[in-house]
Design a protein around this motif. Sequence first.
Motif, PDB file in Angstrom:
ATOM      1  N   ALA A 257       2.561   9.514  -1.662  1.00 18.83           N
ATOM      2  CA  ALA A 257       1.611   8.466  -1.293  1.00 18.83           C
ATOM      3  C   ALA A 257       1.789   7.230  -2.168  1.00 18.83           C
ATOM      4  O   ALA A 257       1.721   6.092  -1.676  1.00 18.83           O
ATOM      5  N   TYR A 258       2.020   7.450  -3.458  1.00 17.56           N
ATOM      6  CA  TYR A 258       2.202   6.309  -4.356  1.00 17.56           C
ATOM      7  C   TYR A 258       3.482   5.559  -4.020  1.00 17.56           C
ATOM      8  O   TYR A 258       3.505   4.320  -4.006  1.00 17.56           O
ATOM      9  N   ARG A 259       4.546   6.287  -3.734  1.00 19.50           N
ATOM     10  CA  ARG A 259       5.802   5.627  -3.382  1.00 19.50           C
ATOM     11  C   ARG A 259       5.655   4.836  -2.078  1.00 19.50           C
ATOM     12  O   ARG A 259       6.186   3.738  -1.944  1.00 19.50           O
ATOM     13  N   ARG A 260       4.943   5.393  -1.117  1.00 15.48           N
ATOM     14  CA  ARG A 260       4.719   4.668   0.135  1.00 15.48           C
ATOM     15  C   ARG A 260       3.915   3.390  -0.125  1.00 15.48           C
ATOM     16  O   ARG A 260       4.203   2.335   0.457  1.00 15.48           O
ATOM     17  N   HIS A 261       2.930   3.488  -0.990  1.00 16.05           N
ATOM     18  CA  HIS A 261       2.150   2.301  -1.360  1.00 16.05           C
ATOM     19  C   HIS A 261       3.044   1.255  -2.026  1.00 16.05           C
ATOM     20  O   HIS A 261       2.953   0.054  -1.710  1.00 16.05           O
ATOM     21  N   LEU A 262       3.918   1.692  -2.924  1.00 12.97           N
ATOM     22  CA  LEU A 262       4.832   0.761  -3.583  1.00 12.97           C
ATOM     23  C   LEU A 262       5.728   0.051  -2.575  1.00 12.97           C
ATOM     24  O   LEU A 262       5.960  -1.157  -2.682  1.00 12.97           O
ATOM     25  N   VAL A 263       6.247   0.804  -1.609  1.00 10.23           N
ATOM     26  CA  VAL A 263       7.107   0.189  -0.598  1.00 10.23           C
ATOM     27  C   VAL A 263       6.365  -0.919   0.140  1.00 10.23           C
ATOM     28  O   VAL A 263       6.904  -2.008   0.369  1.00 10.23           O
ATOM     29  N   THR A 264       5.128  -0.662   0.509  1.00  7.68           N
ATOM     30  CA  THR A 264       4.341  -1.677   1.227  1.00  7.68           C
ATOM     31  C   THR A 264       4.150  -2.934   0.392  1.00  7.68           C
ATOM     32  O   THR A 264       4.357  -4.056   0.872  1.00  7.68           O
ATOM     33  N   VAL A 265       3.771  -2.745  -0.860  1.00  3.10           N
ATOM     34  CA  VAL A 265       3.538  -3.896  -1.739  1.00  3.10           C
ATOM     35  C   VAL A 265       4.833  -4.642  -2.031  1.00  3.10           C
ATOM     36  O   VAL A 265       4.895  -5.882  -1.943  1.00  3.10           O
ATOM     37  N   LEU A 266       5.890  -3.907  -2.365  1.00  5.32           N
ATOM     38  CA  LEU A 266       7.155  -4.545  -2.720  1.00  5.32           C
ATOM     39  C   LEU A 266       7.815  -5.205  -1.512  1.00  5.32           C
ATOM     40  O   LEU A 266       8.460  -6.248  -1.648  1.00  5.32           O
TER      41      LEU A 266
END
Length: 289
Positions: A257-266
């Motif tokens: 979930a954290y990695r998916r969130h990072l992808v969205t932000v980045l």
Amino acid sequence: MKPPPFEYHAPRDLDEALRILAGVRGKVLAGGQSLIPMLNMRLAAPAHLVDITRVASLDVLERTREGVRVGAAVTHARAEREGGHPLLTRALRLVAHPVIRNRGTVVGSLVHADPAAELPAVLAVLGGSVRLARWDGARRQVRDVPAHEFFVGPMESAAAPDELAVSAFFPALGERTGHAFHEVARRHGDYALAGVCAVVTLREDGGVAAARAACVGVGPAPVVADLTGARAGDWALAAAALGRRVEPEDDIHATAAYRRHLVTVLAERALKEAAGLAERALKEAAGGA
């Protein structure tokens, strides 16, 4: 720790290297920044090691209007210093530390095919290719493999055991095109928890002609998305769609979930920056007309 026993080969020209690879089951040594630790930890135990650092024809970097071709013996540091490709240069500055970049090679990183590495994503988002060569018993055979076919899984490429990756081609960005690369790592030089590189090309009227993004650290290979349908200035929606598309896994470093969130932000950050650079190029072209 010490590596297991192996027979060492040091060819002086490309055909000699290919003939050796055709006759033995071994590993190719270029920069050795990934292979040597694997040997020392006995994660790899090849019977033969083929050192290509003395093959002068592989230590070549060619720049043309179409793009940059990087030979198999060209180091990260040299490609960063002399390559002249903005996105490649930017990505190389994120790779490990200077001491690693002084020895590690661009093509070696591509063949290693680590899904958390930066360079496979750059090659993929640009639509580049890797040139493979082999000895068929009488002469050299060469084939170019596009990035979307080259990276087939984690630490796995399309190169056959008897093939040598002799170069990689990174296409030029073109006119009215911007680029960006953003990632998050625990420390500078560590493999990224997640990263996104983006390329955006605008039409003369300011509309989006093409937009692509590639993600690292969230799949078995670089995750590439065509976002051309996005409207200029509406990158948040495109980034959110990309975040829903990736399928990262939980590990000791971060949750899925954290990695998916990072992808969205980045992704939003990278797309906005790339579009901004493209707008600047568009205005400069209009001012010079």
